[in-house]
Scaffold this active site. Structure first.
Site: not given
Ligand code: FCB
Length: 464
Positions: A171, A367
């Site tokens: 990110e 994620e």
């Molecule tokens: C993302 C991050 C991760 C975590 C999630 C909830 O933006 O990559 O580290 O904090 O959100």
């Protein structure tokens, strides 16, 4: 409430199921084993930056409990584990001196994973820049790009014989803009030009690292992890279309146009003007290295509206040059993060990426998850809302795959509750509950549900 019937669904053979974490969020041992400080140590120890003065000093103490944690992953049936390497644990100042004890920790983690048949998927940069580099300008300093390349090459030399799947950055939008424009994340600057410079240098470092890693070893599977989102105008007054386009360029197109097309969005460059003066001839060729996979993190759609008469126009601090728009979410249901639940957006986003980027490599969802603080009662933690969220998003994902998007795996965020950056330990994303007094781990119902999803390679029929 109307009940919706869901059919059973199956994922393709070989689909990879995992869970993810990041170093600063779980490792702890901030001063152990020769680790150098990172910008997140500095930020979390600065008054007023993190909720409840929480820090990652101890976190989940994963550094000392790695054996137990990997055994737990195996019990949950994980096929892969996405984690990040703390640059300052292996190179305490970010360059020069290499810390053998830090390397040994990641060697051990990888060996334990492999012994349990779990595929490691390390990320090289999940926001914890060595403080030593921050002191000489961090990612605002172009020299950090080549130091990142050295670090990436070192990690491949150390682990490349056992680890093939790597990502460079996690990110990068968040690190650049939450860290340097909005000031909500480390290093906590509110300087738009710094943010745009970092956004560019991160991608340059990504491209250089991919080259450096391939020069060390053939056959690696290299990717980057982006967090795209749909930007939607909801409520009144409607957000101006040109401003939505601009947010979309900053949040989404910069990263995919950069890595897959070797160019930045022209509309954004025009809007940035001199803010983007870090870009030099030849940089875009370095950035656009062929990739083996693309990591997509998805949580929710970004909901905005136009500002009303009399309201400030500069509400979007994380989006330089955007004006006349504000975040506006009037939906009833949210996770503990205050995030809306928008699984339909997940499908739509994946289809859009598929249409707009014909050279998109295979995608891994790196994620996806939600924060809900359900308590442990008599040794059990029932978290039906997390199961519901994951079920909806997996169905939305399968839908996109059926419609042609090539997705090869899915990592739930997160294996266990952890340090949720500026929000501290109260936002709980884990499949596994962590008691931050005793550090005891208790798999939630969702962990057992997820184990069954993995075993079945899909979802059972049900209703919600
Ligand atoms: C993302 C991050 C991760 C975590 C999630 C909830 O933006 O990559 O580290 O904090 O959100």
């Amino acid at each position: 409430m109307t009940m919706t019937e869901h059919a059973a669904i199956t994922f393709p053979d070989g689909f990879l199921w995992g869970a993810a974490t990041a170093a600063y969020q779980i490792e702890g041992a901030a001063h152990d084993g020769g680790r150098g400080l990172s910008v997140w140590d500095t930020f979390s120890h600065t008054e007023g930056k993190v909720a409840n003065r929480h820090t990652g000093d101890i976190a989940c103490d994963h550094y000392h409990r790695v054996e137990q944690d990997v055994a737990m992953m195996a019990q949950l049936g994980l096929q892969s584990y996405r984690f990040s390497i703390a640059w300052s644990r292996v190179m305490p100042d970010g360059r020069g001196h290499v810390n053998a004890e830090g390397l040994a920790f990641y060697q051990r983690l990888v060996d334990l994973l492999l012994a349990h048949g779990i595929t490691p998927c390390p990320t090289l940069f999940h926001w914890d820049l060595p403080q030593g580099l921050e002191e000489i300008g961090g990612f605002r300093n172009r020299d950090t790009v080549s130091w990142f390349g050295d670090y990436a090459a070192l990690m491949v030399r150390e682990l490349g014989d056992r680890v093939s799947m790597w990502s460079t950055f996690n990110e990068p939008w968040c690190y650049a803009y939450l860290g340097h424009a909005a000031g909500l994340h480390a290093p906590g600057l509110t300087d738009p030009r710094a943010a745009v410079t970092v956004a560019h240098h991160e991608l340059l470092a990504h491209g250089l690292a991919v080259r450096a890693m391939r020069a060390e070893r053939d056959g690696l599977q290299l990717g980057i992890v982006i967090n795209p989102s749909n930007i939607r105008s909801e409520g009144a007054p409607a957000a101006p279309a040109a401003q939505i386009r601009l947010i979309d360029a900053i949040h989404n197109r910069w990263w995919f146009d950069g890595t897959l097309r070797g160019e930045y969005p022209a509309d954004l460059l025009a809007s940035y003007g001199a803010l983007a003066d870090a870009i030099q001839p030849g940089d875009m060729e370095t950035i656009a290295q062929p990739l083996d996979w693309m990591g997509i993190n998805y949580y929710f759609d970004i909901l905005v509206r136009g500002v009303e008469a009399g309201e400030p126009t500069d509400r979007m601090g994380a989006y330089p040059t955007v004006a006349g728009v504000t975040e506006a979410d009037e939906r009833d249901e949210h996770t503990d993060m205050g995030w809306p639940i928008t699984p339909e957006g997940f499908t739509e986003l994946l289809l859009r990426l598929h249409d707009e980027y014909p050279n998109m490599p295979p995608i891994y969802i790196t994620e996806n998850g939600c924060a809900y603080d359900d308590p442990v009662v008599a040794g059990r933690c029932a978290d039906p809302r997390r199961i519901e969220y994951l079920d909806l998003h997996l169905r939305a994902l399968r839908d996109a795959m059926r419609r042609g998007v090539d997705v090869r795996g899915y990592y739930q965020w997160s294996l266990m509750d952890n340090f949720e950056w500026a929000l501290g330990y109260d936002k709980r994303f884990g499949l596994v509950h962590v008691d931050f007094e005793t550090l005891q781990r208790t798999p939630r119902d969702s962990a057992l549900w997820y184990r069954d999803v993995i075993t079945r390679n899909g979802l059972a029929a049900g209703s919600s």
